[in-house]
Design a protein around this motif. Structure first.
Motif, PDB file in Angstrom:
ATOM      1  N   ARG A 260      21.488   4.201  26.707  1.00 27.31           N
ATOM      2  CA  ARG A 260      21.259   5.413  27.514  1.00 27.31           C
ATOM      3  C   ARG A 260      20.900   6.598  26.623  1.00 27.31           C
ATOM      4  O   ARG A 260      20.024   7.386  26.958  1.00 27.31           O
ATOM      5  N   GLU A 261      21.573   6.673  25.483  1.00 30.11           N
ATOM      6  CA  GLU A 261      21.277   7.793  24.596  1.00 30.11           C
ATOM      7  C   GLU A 261      19.851   7.680  24.052  1.00 30.11           C
ATOM      8  O   GLU A 261      19.095   8.654  24.043  1.00 30.11           O
ATOM      9  N   ALA A 262      19.484   6.461  23.620  1.00 33.70           N
ATOM     10  CA  ALA A 262      18.164   6.276  23.014  1.00 33.70           C
ATOM     11  C   ALA A 262      17.030   6.420  24.029  1.00 33.70           C
ATOM     12  O   ALA A 262      15.937   6.869  23.681  1.00 33.70           O
ATOM     13  N   THR A 263      17.284   6.018  25.253  1.00 37.35           N
ATOM     14  CA  THR A 263      16.195   6.068  26.243  1.00 37.35           C
ATOM     15  C   THR A 263      16.274   7.329  27.098  1.00 37.35           C
ATOM     16  O   THR A 263      15.385   7.579  27.914  1.00 37.35           O
ATOM     17  N   GLY A 264      17.360   8.081  26.929  1.00 39.77           N
ATOM     18  CA  GLY A 264      17.512   9.309  27.708  1.00 39.77           C
ATOM     19  C   GLY A 264      17.628   9.054  29.197  1.00 39.77           C
ATOM     20  O   GLY A 264      17.217   9.880  30.002  1.00 39.77           O
ATOM     21  N   SER A 265      18.173   7.870  29.545  1.00 39.79           N
ATOM     22  CA  SER A 265      18.302   7.563  30.975  1.00 39.79           C
ATOM     23  C   SER A 265      19.737   7.747  31.451  1.00 39.79           C
ATOM     24  O   SER A 265      20.647   7.841  30.663  1.00 39.79           O
TER      25      SER A 265
ATOM     26  N   GLY B 229      15.454  -1.417  31.280  1.00 34.66           N
ATOM     27  CA  GLY B 229      14.202  -0.711  30.980  1.00 34.66           C
ATOM     28  C   GLY B 229      13.512  -1.172  29.709  1.00 34.66           C
ATOM     29  O   GLY B 229      12.716  -0.431  29.128  1.00 34.66           O
ATOM     30  N   ALA B 230      13.814  -2.392  29.277  1.00 31.86           N
ATOM     31  CA  ALA B 230      13.213  -2.894  28.031  1.00 31.86           C
ATOM     32  C   ALA B 230      12.083  -3.880  28.332  1.00 31.86           C
ATOM     33  O   ALA B 230      12.027  -4.465  29.408  1.00 31.86           O
ATOM     34  N   THR B 231      11.198  -4.060  27.346  1.00 35.40           N
ATOM     35  CA  THR B 231      10.180  -5.111  27.420  1.00 35.40           C
ATOM     36  C   THR B 231      10.754  -6.351  26.757  1.00 35.40           C
ATOM     37  O   THR B 231      11.273  -6.274  25.637  1.00 35.40           O
ATOM     38  N   LEU B 232      10.680  -7.482  27.439  1.00 36.37           N
ATOM     39  CA  LEU B 232      11.237  -8.705  26.871  1.00 36.37           C
ATOM     40  C   LEU B 232      10.258  -9.324  25.866  1.00 36.37           C
ATOM     41  O   LEU B 232       9.103  -9.593  26.182  1.00 36.37           O
ATOM     42  N   CYS B 233      10.752  -9.506  24.633  1.00 31.64           N
ATOM     43  CA  CYS B 233       9.946 -10.137  23.577  1.00 31.64           C
ATOM     44  C   CYS B 233      10.757 -11.290  22.990  1.00 31.64           C
ATOM     45  O   CYS B 233      11.818 -11.616  23.515  1.00 31.64           O
ATOM     46  N   CYS B 234      10.270 -11.873  21.907  1.00 32.58           N
ATOM     47  CA  CYS B 234      10.971 -13.053  21.398  1.00 32.58           C
ATOM     48  C   CYS B 234      10.681 -13.306  19.923  1.00 32.58           C
ATOM     49  O   CYS B 234       9.772 -12.729  19.333  1.00 32.58           O
ATOM     50  N   SER B 235      11.474 -14.210  19.356  1.00 36.99           N
ATOM     51  CA  SER B 235      11.188 -14.736  18.025  1.00 36.99           C
ATOM     52  C   SER B 235      10.283 -15.950  18.204  1.00 36.99           C
ATOM     53  O   SER B 235      10.019 -16.397  19.315  1.00 36.99           O
ATOM     54  N   ARG B 236       9.860 -16.489  17.106  1.00 39.94           N
ATOM     55  CA  ARG B 236       8.851 -17.543  17.121  1.00 39.94           C
ATOM     56  C   ARG B 236       9.207 -18.814  17.913  1.00 39.94           C
ATOM     57  O   ARG B 236       8.368 -19.312  18.670  1.00 39.94           O
ATOM     58  N   PRO B 237      10.416 -19.366  17.738  1.00 44.62           N
ATOM     59  CA  PRO B 237      10.678 -20.626  18.448  1.00 44.62           C
ATOM     60  C   PRO B 237      10.489 -20.515  19.959  1.00 44.62           C
ATOM     61  O   PRO B 237      10.101 -21.492  20.602  1.00 44.62           O
ATOM     62  N   ILE B 238      10.751 -19.353  20.524  1.00 47.99           N
ATOM     63  CA  ILE B 238      10.628 -19.162  21.976  1.00 47.99           C
ATOM     64  C   ILE B 238       9.147 -19.191  22.380  1.00 47.99           C
ATOM     65  O   ILE B 238       8.777 -19.787  23.391  1.00 47.99           O
ATOM     66  N   ALA B 239       8.312 -18.566  21.565  1.00 44.15           N
ATOM     67  CA  ALA B 239       6.870 -18.582  21.855  1.00 44.15           C
ATOM     68  C   ALA B 239       6.281 -19.960  21.566  1.00 44.15           C
ATOM     69  O   ALA B 239       5.449 -20.462  22.326  1.00 44.15           O
ATOM     70  N   ASP B 240       6.729 -20.589  20.478  1.00 48.29           N
ATOM     71  CA  ASP B 240       6.228 -21.933  20.146  1.00 48.29           C
ATOM     72  C   ASP B 240       6.562 -22.929  21.264  1.00 48.29           C
ATOM     73  O   ASP B 240       5.809 -23.862  21.521  1.00 48.29           O
ATOM     74  N   SER B 241       7.701 -22.741  21.909  1.00 52.03           N
ATOM     75  CA  SER B 241       8.084 -23.630  23.009  1.00 52.03           C
ATOM     76  C   SER B 241       7.306 -23.315  24.277  1.00 52.03           C
ATOM     77  O   SER B 241       7.432 -24.033  25.265  1.00 52.03           O
ATOM     78  N   GLY B 242       6.582 -22.205  24.272  1.00 57.12           N
ATOM     79  CA  GLY B 242       5.795 -21.836  25.437  1.00 57.12           C
ATOM     80  C   GLY B 242       6.622 -21.148  26.526  1.00 57.12           C
ATOM     81  O   GLY B 242       6.167 -20.999  27.650  1.00 57.12           O
ATOM     82  N   TRP B 243       7.830 -20.710  26.186  1.00 57.13           N
ATOM     83  CA  TRP B 243       8.693 -20.066  27.189  1.00 57.13           C
ATOM     84  C   TRP B 243       8.246 -18.632  27.458  1.00 57.13           C
ATOM     85  O   TRP B 243       8.416 -18.113  28.546  1.00 57.13           O
ATOM     86  N   LEU B 244       7.723 -17.985  26.421  1.00 54.26           N
ATOM     87  CA  LEU B 244       7.109 -16.661  26.571  1.00 54.26           C
ATOM     88  C   LEU B 244       5.753 -16.731  25.877  1.00 54.26           C
ATOM     89  O   LEU B 244       5.576 -17.523  24.947  1.00 54.26           O
ATOM     90  N   PRO B 245       4.785 -15.908  26.329  1.00 54.66           N
ATOM     91  CA  PRO B 245       3.464 -15.981  25.699  1.00 54.66           C
ATOM     92  C   PRO B 245       3.509 -15.541  24.233  1.00 54.66           C
ATOM     93  O   PRO B 245       4.343 -14.726  23.838  1.00 54.66           O
ATOM     94  N   LYS B 246       2.608 -16.095  23.442  1.00 53.58           N
ATOM     95  CA  LYS B 246       2.521 -15.794  22.010  1.00 53.58           C
ATOM     96  C   LYS B 246       2.359 -14.283  21.759  1.00 53.58           C
ATOM     97  O   LYS B 246       2.771 -13.772  20.725  1.00 53.58           O
ATOM     98  N   SER B 247       1.755 -13.601  22.718  1.00 53.37           N
ATOM     99  CA  SER B 247       1.538 -12.152  22.557  1.00 53.37           C
ATOM    100  C   SER B 247       2.858 -11.379  22.585  1.00 53.37           C
ATOM    101  O   SER B 247       2.885 -10.200  22.278  1.00 53.37           O
TER     102      SER B 247
END
Ligand SMILES: Cc1cc2nc3c(=O)[nH]c(=O)nc-3n(C[C@H](O)[C@H](O)[C@H](O)COP(=O)(O)OP(=O)(O)OC[C@H]3O[C@@H](n4cnc5c(N)ncnc54)[C@H](O)[C@@H]3O)c2cc1C
Lengths: 265, 319
Positions: A260-265, B229-247
């Motif tokens: 919350r602090e970092a995103t200001g939400s 409010g976050a964007t979900l990303c991953c480390s390599r094994p997750i992308a290599d498995s095709g669970w999330l796109p390589k991008s």
């Protein structure tokens, strides 16, 4: 047609590991050995070539330069379908760096005369990324590192491949055979060994050789055959994260406050 | 005169930034009177002269290659020729996919000292000493090179601060007649976001690693990421498995979280290639069951615990 694959029994460390008395390695009691992750992919790639070209017999041979504690890794490869396994070792090989290991692998390759030589890009323990490619130096073969796709028809004079670069970029290229390729994670989906495979593997022999059997002299091996020497191993002083205390509810509360602090939400 | 040779790296017409870090390293390590020489190898090597004309460089040696793109045989032969010309006691090369392709061949053939992924270099009476990581970066390993008059070190990027001050070093063209490529380069291929989010531009990332265990566990982290409010990303094994796109893969062979201010690493060990894409982030929080995981070395905050339990509790905080 034959594919020779370098195999390594890689080492993870158990918690609270201790440095060996001479300060140059870790006490073996804390070793957790397993087949190097990258080698799973190079073995699988060879198996795929073998299976996709049923009209041409393809022999898949695994080789490791290690004491008998590495037999387990070779058995795993046999269980997944490798045709033969070779292990080279004697005490003179103790203290070998990646190049001394590569010299021995190349000596086996000269004896086995494969059409392709595969190794993992690196090993999960020391991650030199040097052993496989150094084999090409001793053989004088064409080579490419970090191969993320491979097109090869047994008997062909060339391989087509994709080399993975940095930042999401890769490059396609062709290379003359015989060639040394280091294989990258994700190039395929490694299979698991079947129960039947494991039973068959238990009955297959592991061919054991000494350096002399492959034409190596004592000073080709171990420290005298190496380009570098481990002088010291130690646990470096590191900056560590501030560990959030309490039970999981308290940790989540603290984490939520940080968010919350970092995103200001 | 003794010297330190730096091999600059470039790709598709651009100097790779690590080259200038190596210039800084050479300058820091040089003894009084020792020359720092930068080797430029390429079809149009001269084009990079301005980019490497930095303070601390005494000489730039260009080698004209027969091919535009990197080729391991060409680089090997060119560096060999530069070593013959300048007799350096130390050769600094970026630890990169290109150098993976030829440095070990050169060192093995010519019996030069060799260490890769080096992050610290010292000069002692007995010669060069290099430090690298071992056992999954859990220990530091100090190497020396007894009896080697020339030592090649492949240096991890980010280990030295680049030298940016401009200078005008001497430029010498070194003629290497026998250069021949064995590889035939075809096309470059780029991973594109292809309609998906471009992770280099997002401020808040939650990344999942192999600790996720199974693809079936992915949806709850997708929901959680959305909730906070976050964007979900991953480390390599997750992308290599095709669970999330390589991008969505963060790291050396994936994308760099360039605009990220807050990064939550869930079940990621902190391999050096993952760190390459995120260790610069101001606030990193790591959740991992292994108290010794390397990810805690770059994180500001850590939770030693199970990602599923933490995910459950965090979900409650945000519901
Ligand atoms: C040339 C090259 C390029 C590469 N490029 C990249 C790249 O771009 N990006 C990248 O990520 N990797 C890259 N890698 C691979 C890299 O070396 C590692 O293999 C990879 O980063 C490991 O991913 P990980 O941390 O998710 O998995 P692991 O190393 O297996 O770690 C999993 C972690 O999860 C923890 N864990 C397990 N279960 C739980 C649980 N229930 N709760 C909490 N924690 C748990 C474990 O303790 C462990 O620390 C590259 C490698 C090479 C050689």
């Amino acid at each position: 047609m034959k594919i020779l694959i370098a195999i390594k029994q890689a080492i993870a460390l158990d918690e609270d590991f201790e440095i060996r008395a001479d300060g140059r390695d870790i006490e073996e009691d804390f070793f957790l050995p397993d087949l190097n992750e990258w080698d799973e992919y190079s073995l699988e790639e060879a198996m795929l070539i073998k299976e996709r070209h049923a009209d041409t017999p393809v022999e898949v041979v695994c080789v490791t330069i290690a004491p008998d504690s590495a037999d387990e890794a070779l058995r795993k490869c046999l269980a997944k379908g490798a045709d033969r396994a070779i292990r080279v070792w004697d005490e003179s090989m103790e203290g070998s760096d990646p190049v001394a290991i590569a010299r021995a692998l190349a000596a086996v390759a000269k004896k086995e005369a494969p059409d392709l030589f595969f190794a993992g890009v690196q090993s999960s323990d020391h991650a030199h990324g040097a052993t496989g490619i150094a084999v090409a130096g001793f053989l004088g073969w064409a080579h490419s590192a970090v191969v993320a796709r491979l097109d090869y028809t047994p008997g062909a004079k060339e391989v087509a491949l994709k080399r993975e670069l940095e930042g999401g970029l890769s490059q396609e290229l062709r290379l003359p055979c015989p060639a040394v390729l280091t294989i990258q994670l994700g190039i395929n989906k490694p299979r698991y060994a079947s129960l039947r495979g494991m039973k068959l593997a238990a009955a297959k022999p592991i061919e054991t050789l000494a350096p002399g059997d492959i034409g190596l002299a004592t000073n080709d091996c171990g420290e005298s055959g190496s380009l570098a020497r481990v002088r010291r191993m130690y646990v470096p002083e590191k900056q560590r994260a501030q560990i959030l205390a309490g039970d999981v509810a308290a940790q989540a509360k603290a984490l939520a406050a940080i968010i919350r602090e970092a995103t200001g939400s | 005169m003794s010297s330190i040779l730096v091999i600059a790296e470039h790709r598709r017409g651009e100097l790779r930034p690590v080259s200038l870090e190596l210039v800084a390293a050479a300058n820091e390590l040089r003894a009084a009177g020792e020359q720092v020489v930068v080797g430029l190898i390429g079809k149009n090597a001269h084009a990079f002269v301005a980019a490497v004309s930095k303070e601390g460089v005494d000489e730039i040696a260009t080698v004209t290659a027969p091919v535009e793109d990197f080729d391991p045989d060409v680089s090997e032969e060119a560096v060999r020729a530069l070593i013959a010309q300048y007799s350096p006691s130390l050769v600094l090369i970026p630890h990169s996919v290109d150098s993976y392709g030829y440095v070990a061949v050169l060192a093995a053939k010519d019996q030069l000292g060799l260490a890769t992924d080096v992050y610290k270099i010292a000069r002692e009476e007995g010669g060069w000493v290099a430090t690298r990581g071992g056992y999954g970066q859990k220990v530091a390993v100090e190497l020396d090179f007894p009896g080697r008059s020339c030592v090649c070190l492949a240096v991890r990027s980010g280990s030295y601060k680049p030298n940016e001050a401009a200078a005008s070093p001497t430029v010498t063209a070194v003629d290497v007649p026998a250069l021949q490529a064995r590889s035939t380069p075809l096309d470059y291929i780029e991973v594109s976001a292809g309609g998906d989010v471009d992770i280099t531009t997002v401020p808040f990332i939650m990344s999942v690693g192999r600790g996720l265990g199974d693809e079936a566990n992915l949806p709850r982290f997708k929901e959680l990421a959305e909730q906070v409010g976050a964007t979900l990303c991953c480390s390599r094994p997750i992308a290599d498995s095709g669970w999330l796109p390589k991008s969505r893969q963060v790291g050396q062979s994936g994308k760099t979280a360039s605009a990220c201010k807050l990064y939550i690493a869930m079940g990621i060990s902190g391999a050096i290639q993952h760190l390459a894409g995120m260790k610069h982030v101001e606030t990193i929080i790591a959740v991992n069951t292994d108290p010794q995981a390397s990810i805690f070395n770059v994180a500001k905050y850590g939770i030693v615990g199970d990602i599923f339990e933490v995910a459950d509790a965090l979900e409650q905080e945000f519901s």
